[in-house]
Every structure is written in C-alpha cells, then in structure tokens.
Design an enzyme around this catalytic site. Sequence first.
Site, mmCIF file in Angstrom:
data_model
loop_
_atom_site.group_PDB
_atom_site.id
_atom_site.type_symbol
_atom_site.label_atom_id
_atom_site.label_comp_id
_atom_site.label_asym_id
_atom_site.label_seq_id
_atom_site.Cartn_x
_atom_site.Cartn_y
_atom_site.Cartn_z
ATOM 1 N N ASP A 92 50.594 40.775 39.375
ATOM 2 C CA ASP A 92 50.399 41.301 40.722
ATOM 3 C C ASP A 92 51.634 42.147 41.047
ATOM 4 O O ASP A 92 52.660 42.046 40.384
ATOM 5 C CB ASP A 92 50.239 40.113 41.693
ATOM 6 C CG ASP A 92 49.645 40.559 43.010
ATOM 7 O OD1 ASP A 92 49.347 41.755 43.155
ATOM 8 O OD2 ASP A 92 49.489 39.698 43.896
ATOM 9 N N ASP A 127 48.815 48.299 46.478
ATOM 10 C CA ASP A 127 47.800 48.716 47.449
ATOM 11 C C ASP A 127 48.143 48.130 48.809
ATOM 12 O O ASP A 127 49.110 47.369 48.944
ATOM 13 C CB ASP A 127 46.403 48.263 46.986
ATOM 14 C CG ASP A 127 46.307 46.755 46.874
ATOM 15 O OD1 ASP A 127 47.286 46.130 46.409
ATOM 16 O OD2 ASP A 127 45.273 46.177 47.252
ATOM 17 N N ALA A 195 42.345 41.291 49.941
ATOM 18 C CA ALA A 195 42.467 40.845 51.341
ATOM 19 C C ALA A 195 41.277 40.021 51.817
ATOM 20 O O ALA A 195 40.856 40.120 52.968
ATOM 21 C CB ALA A 195 42.698 42.032 52.269
ATOM 22 N N CYS A 278 35.680 11.527 39.917
ATOM 23 C CA CYS A 278 35.903 12.548 38.893
ATOM 24 C C CYS A 278 36.120 11.858 37.555
ATOM 25 O O CYS A 278 36.612 10.736 37.505
ATOM 26 C CB CYS A 278 37.128 13.379 39.290
ATOM 27 S SG CYS A 278 37.728 14.499 38.029
ATOM 28 N N CYS A 280 37.926 13.261 34.951
ATOM 29 C CA CYS A 280 39.026 13.866 34.190
ATOM 30 C C CYS A 280 40.024 12.782 33.767
ATOM 31 O O CYS A 280 40.008 11.670 34.295
ATOM 32 C CB CYS A 280 39.687 14.983 34.996
ATOM 33 S SG CYS A 280 41.014 14.449 36.107
ATOM 34 N N CYS A 283 41.944 11.067 36.574
ATOM 35 C CA CYS A 283 41.168 10.201 37.468
ATOM 36 C C CYS A 283 40.598 8.980 36.764
ATOM 37 O O CYS A 283 40.268 7.998 37.421
ATOM 38 C CB CYS A 283 40.053 11.007 38.123
ATOM 39 S SG CYS A 283 40.704 12.341 39.135
HETATM 40 ZN ZN LIG Z 1 40.042 14.260 38.189
#
Ligand SMILES: [Zn+2]
Length: 490
Positions: A92, A127, A195, A278, A280, A283
């Site tokens: 950026d 920009d 934006a 979750c 993952c 978790c």
């Molecule tokens: Zn998780």
Amino acid sequence: MTHFEVRQYDAAGRLGELTVPRAGVTVQTPTILPVVNPHVQTVAPATLESEFGAEILITNSYILHGSEDLREPVLERGLHDLLDFSGAIMTDSGSFQLAEYGDIDVTTEEILEFQHDIGSDIGTPVDIPTPPDVDRERATEELATTQERLARAAEVDTGEMLVTAPVQGATYPDLRERAAEHAAATGLDVFPLGAVVPLMNEYRYADLVDVVAACKRGLGEVGPVHLFGAGHPMMFALAAALGCDLFDSAAYALYARDDRYLTVRGTELLDELSQFPCHCPVCTEHTPADLEAMADDRREELLARHNLHVTYGEIRTVRQAIRSGNLLELVDSRARGHPTMLDGYRALLDHAEQLERTDPVSKDAFFYTSAEAARRPEVRRHHERLARLPVEGDDVLLTEGSSSNQYDESWGVLPPFGPYPRELADTYPLTAETPDRTDRAAHEAAATGVARLVDLHPDVSFTLLHDDWPVTALDRVPDRVRVRDLHANE
Ligand SMILES: [Zn+2]
C-alpha cells in the site's frame, strides 16, 4: 490482461488465477491478503505461509519509507527477505495515512519507485480515498486527482511489478462506474475498490453492495478486483458473489488485540464465550477460560491464529461454493448472521441482471432456501427465455398438476420460475429443489413468469391450474387467463 485468468464463474463470483511475475508465483483467487505491520508481527509471515497457506500478503510501503530503523534494511535486503515470505507481496502507498492525517510527504512517482526498489510485487499509487456521503463536488474533485495520479502511475517504469489502479467516487454509483471505466482504461493491473471501510464499519452492507456493483459495471471483466479493507469473513461470500477477488485483513490481528473472536456469522467477545464454536487447533486445544487466564501477548497470538483459521476457512468455503455452483446458497445462509447482511443480500439481488451476465447456464442444483431466492438470476433468466420458447397450440394449459389432453398443449408450472415446456423439466434450473411449504415470493415470481408468457402470445388462450396461490400472486396473472385452483371442486 494476461496475468489474470478466470477459470469458473458463479453469479458474478469467479475462481481465478493471478500470475504475479515479479514473485514468480500464481495466486488462486478469491483470496485474502493478511495485513502485515512491518513493526509488529502478531503472526510471522513465514507462519502465515507454512501454517495457513498464505500465497500473498500486503504491507505498507509508506511506513517502511518513513521508518528510521527499517528504511535502509528493506532497501538493502528487499521486502521478501525482511519479512521472510516467499509468496507475493503487495504494498500500500500511504493513501490511508493521507486520509487519516490529511497530508503525506511522498508523490505517486516517488512511492512507486520506492516500492519497486524494495522488491514489492504489486505496487500502489497515492490515490485519494474519498469517504462515503461527502458532497458530490468534493467526490468529483478528489476523483479527478486520483485519475491524474493513475495516469502518471501508468507512465512510471516499474519493470515487472504489477501496479494497482484504485477506484474511488465515494457513495455515488455513477462516479464509481466512471472511475472504474477510467481505471480499466489505464492498462494497470489490479483494481482496488477504495474507501469502503467506513461502510463496513457501520454495517452498511446494502450501500457497500451498490458501490461494488457500480464499480464492477465500469470495470467489466478486466483484471482482479480488490475490496480494500474487507477482512471480516462474514462478508466474503457476499463480496465474492459481486465479483471481488481479493480481500485484505488487518482484522485478524486488530480484533485479537481487543479479545474479539471472528466467526462467519459475526464477531464474539472472548469474555462472553463459554464454548468455542470452531474446529481450529486453537479452539480444540483450549477453552475460552484457558485463554482468559493467559498472558496478554499469548492470548492475542492465539486469538489471531483462530481469526486466521476462520478467515482462510471461509475463503476455501467460498472457492468450493463457486466450484460447486452454489455460491448464492452460501450468501443466502451467511445473510442470516446479521440483519444488515440480509440487507446486503437483498441489495445484491437488486443487481440480478448484472449477476446473470456471467452466471453459468447450468449448475448441479438450485436450492430454494429463502424468499430471497425468488429474485435470483436464474429466475430472471428463465423469464427472459420464455420469449424464445415456442407455443404450438391455440389453447394451452399451464399447470402445477399433471398434463391434460383436453388442451392443445400442456406446460408445467414450477414456483419460483413459472411456466415451462415439459421437455425442459430435467434441465437446470427446473430441477430445483423447493420446499413443499413454499412461500408467497415463489408464487409471485411464478405468476410473473405466467404473465410474461401470456403477454408474449396474445392470440393464445391460457388456463392456469395453480396449487393454492395467494391473492398477491393471482393478481399478477392477466385477466384473460382462466384461473383454477388444483384442489377446487369443478
Ligand atoms: Zn478456532
């Protein structure tokens, strides 16, 4: 543009491949670019790559440019070595800082040359990010400045580095569309829609959809589209269905710092969770209470990791949905997470004609799972194709029941599509799965189809046998159609 190829569409959503020549990698899209702060790395870029499969990330060249301790090292060693990341790196330019602080001390040419010098793979000009709702005069003036900078950016020799052409125009759809046409004409490579963060922060998803749809109309099918600042997984399906290919997430780290836990349905606060919903590793190995008891930096890292798992998981879910042709079913289900997401989905369906242009003619299945589905592009397309389907007889039955040989011809009727010739019954979307207890929206859409067919054939006499349609649907059927309920005593 040869560096971006679309492999498959669903609605306006697309599976694509972005070839990034300077990095020597091909990035599968849609995808997420984790935002990496050069000074504070909550999760190291090498970990993003090895554990989360990150093929691309984004960092801020303006911070590096102005950094006393990093400017020389990054010029000397290059960005990939400094961050320890072998995938593609987008940078950026400082436009965000410009919007925040009103002034920055580099020009587009200087920052593009700097990005090139530090080894960025995708660079960004400076920009002007015009916020939503400003007056039209300001939006127009700032857009002119952005366009002049894009024209200059297109002239800078950046070698193999791809260069973005941000699209601005605040919340004026016509300005956004014109800005997008201009951006596409610059010959630059990647198209960030700028934006839009204030719209997302304020949960204005319907406004966001209108802005993105306008940009897409102007861009056409050129290049990859980056929804700048979109990092919450709850909105990926919606944005992908509009044709956004790249997202970027600072959210995974920023939210973790505030003990906020991302899900595809929204955001939870850690101290309000008694269970982790979750699968993952974070978790499954910890409870919310475990995390609460940890030192701040350890908890922040684990929350950031969970947030990344959810984020990448949703990206994979979106890709698979495009592959399977059920992206709109996914959008429909995600829209139930928050009323403003439902507004976003409804706004998306206002653009069904635009989505229909790239929507595949045939898919595996159409699941009618909500009243909104009556406004999907497939319904619209079916109504349009009625004009191309021949009607042979003078006296035609349209029925939700079985055929009758008392008529010259007998068509089926299937809400939400409406009338169809029997020989098309086994073709998409007429193979749709619809609930037995369907709704008014489906009947009304079917009635709209009936009205269209009837209007197309002024000399044909029609009879409609319907299954308990509501008055609001029957009101749409032209008066000259003989209408009977399937279950009425005759
Ligand atoms: Zn998780």
